[in-house]
Write a protein that holds these residues in place. Sequence first.
Motif, PDB file in Angstrom:
ATOM      1  N   GLN A 172      -5.693  15.482  11.182  1.00 26.96           N
ATOM      2  CA  GLN A 172      -6.833  15.387  10.260  1.00 26.96           C
ATOM      3  C   GLN A 172      -7.493  16.743  10.078  1.00 26.96           C
ATOM      4  O   GLN A 172      -7.862  17.119   8.957  1.00 26.96           O
ATOM      5  CB  GLN A 172      -7.827  14.371  10.793  1.00 26.96           C
ATOM      6  N   MET A 199      -3.372   7.354  11.341  1.00 31.08           N
ATOM      7  CA  MET A 199      -4.635   6.716  10.923  1.00 31.08           C
ATOM      8  C   MET A 199      -5.787   7.025  11.878  1.00 31.08           C
ATOM      9  O   MET A 199      -6.318   6.126  12.541  1.00 31.08           O
ATOM     10  CB  MET A 199      -4.447   5.208  10.774  1.00 31.08           C
ATOM     11  N   HIS A 211       0.955  -0.115  10.949  1.00 30.73           N
ATOM     12  CA  HIS A 211       1.069   1.226  11.534  1.00 30.73           C
ATOM     13  C   HIS A 211       1.075   1.140  13.063  1.00 30.73           C
ATOM     14  O   HIS A 211       1.881   1.790  13.735  1.00 30.73           O
ATOM     15  CB  HIS A 211      -0.107   2.112  11.091  1.00 30.73           C
ATOM     16  N   THR A 214      -1.494  12.303   9.251  1.00 29.78           N
ATOM     17  CA  THR A 214      -2.753  11.578   9.109  1.00 29.78           C
ATOM     18  C   THR A 214      -2.508  10.156   8.631  1.00 29.78           C
ATOM     19  O   THR A 214      -3.116   9.197   9.118  1.00 29.78           O
ATOM     20  CB  THR A 214      -3.689  12.300   8.127  1.00 29.78           C
ATOM     21  N   THR A 215      -1.583  10.008   7.681  1.00 31.30           N
ATOM     22  CA  THR A 215      -1.236   8.683   7.175  1.00 31.30           C
ATOM     23  C   THR A 215      -0.587   7.831   8.260  1.00 31.30           C
ATOM     24  O   THR A 215      -0.893   6.642   8.408  1.00 31.30           O
ATOM     25  CB  THR A 215      -0.289   8.805   5.974  1.00 31.30           C
ATOM     26  N   THR A 264       0.831  -1.210   0.000  1.00 30.53           N
ATOM     27  CA  THR A 264       0.000   0.000   0.000  1.00 30.53           C
ATOM     28  C   THR A 264       0.857   1.248   0.000  1.00 30.53           C
ATOM     29  O   THR A 264       0.503   2.263  -0.612  1.00 30.53           O
ATOM     30  CB  THR A 264      -0.931   0.005   1.224  1.00 30.53           C
ATOM     31  N   GLY A 265       2.009   1.183   0.661  1.00 31.70           N
ATOM     32  CA  GLY A 265       2.900   2.332   0.737  1.00 31.70           C
ATOM     33  C   GLY A 265       3.454   2.757  -0.607  1.00 31.70           C
ATOM     34  O   GLY A 265       3.800   3.928  -0.790  1.00 31.70           O
ATOM     35  N   THR A 325      -1.147  15.639   5.819  1.00 33.65           N
ATOM     36  CA  THR A 325      -1.239  14.297   5.238  1.00 33.65           C
ATOM     37  C   THR A 325      -0.254  13.314   5.843  1.00 33.65           C
ATOM     38  O   THR A 325      -0.592  12.150   6.077  1.00 33.65           O
ATOM     39  CB  THR A 325      -1.028  14.373   3.714  1.00 33.65           C
ATOM     40  N   VAL A 326       0.966  13.744   6.088  1.00 34.49           N
ATOM     41  CA  VAL A 326       1.991  12.832   6.602  1.00 34.49           C
ATOM     42  C   VAL A 326       1.560  12.249   7.946  1.00 34.49           C
ATOM     43  O   VAL A 326       1.597  11.028   8.164  1.00 34.49           O
ATOM     44  CB  VAL A 326       3.348  13.549   6.734  1.00 34.49           C
ATOM     45  N   TRP A 381      -2.067  -3.660   6.784  1.00 34.62           N
ATOM     46  CA  TRP A 381      -1.346  -2.395   6.652  1.00 34.62           C
ATOM     47  C   TRP A 381      -1.681  -1.464   7.813  1.00 34.62           C
ATOM     48  O   TRP A 381      -0.807  -0.797   8.371  1.00 34.62           O
ATOM     49  CB  TRP A 381      -1.699  -1.746   5.313  1.00 34.62           C
TER      50      TRP A 381
END
Length: 375
Positions: free
Chosen positions: A184, A196, A151, A192-193, A132-133, A189-190, A147
Amino acid sequence: MTARPPTDRPRLRELDLLRFVAAFLVVLHHYVGRISGWGVPNHHHMPGIAQIAHFGNLGVDLFFLISGFVILMSAWGRGVGDFAVSRTVRIFPCYWFGAAIALAGYALVGETPMQSHSPLRPFLPNLTMLQTGIGMPNMEVVYWTLWVELHFYVLIAMLVWRGITYERCVAFMAIWLLLGLFAQESNFTVLTTALMPPWTPYFVAGMAFYLIHRFGPNLLMWLIVSGCWALAVPYRVGTVNPELAWPQVWDAVITGGVTFAFLIMAMVATHQFDMVRWRGFTLLGALTYPLYLVHETVGRLLDEALGPWLDRWTLLVVSFAAALAAAYLVHRFVEEPAQRWLRPRMKTALVRLRQARLPLARNQNPSSATAEIVR
């Protein structure tokens, strides 16, 4: 509160049962959807069970709650290396085999993974569990949850590296939850990824349930659990797949399902199931992971081979029985032997890694130093 868990800690067989129930729900969701067709318009093909299977993906929510509980329990008192070895040995052998038979299964029926023109192209990245990465599709749809789990393992490894204590656990849980929400909100984005946020409430609540189970309940823990539940419900309600949309029903059932999962884990945390001692649940727990990994492959093959000849209900029973049998065979003849082979070799590698940090005495060769450390 940094002491190791007692070596004679009784196995929580209620968690084995709950893991199997979660896997059963996911399998039911996939099999009924495949056989009768997805969505409300197809419920009449398998009335009664189709309405239940519609929401079988809630098994994932229960999985993540259990994972928060179990991973914190297994990480307590360990170093980062020991934790990494235990997770690698636990998850990869069965996963590698599952990805291999998925490849073979696609070749047999002439299908490809979702969003891929060939099953061979995503196969190698899938073996790393990092597909996925790099934007590669999963060999099987359920791999997305692995995945998410990965995390969680990375985040827990940071806590393990710092040293697990009750106080640090609480700080870690609060920071993870809040930082994910802030990321969020700001569209960072970094973070948030990495954090999760939609799934964080389950893992954090699972950790809180373990702390309650081990050290006893208190107001702070129940407040954390309640906050996680209050976040998990709207997150989950908002993840409806258009194929599964069910106006005036989806919101209520998802809310009830998430709430029930939290209540069940609260009962585990407060020792309400301590009377559960049947050893058969341990076997069910052992079959859960291979069942989760291989059921889609088994279902796809049987649907292709037997679908034209069997009625829907018979195909469902045969598919589930075959998936259970396959899970047992994978556990007995692949997972267990592979773990027995891999574990000592991973531990030896870990010893040598640690040895590199130690000064080597004059005239002592590396192999004898390794043997000394092992002893």
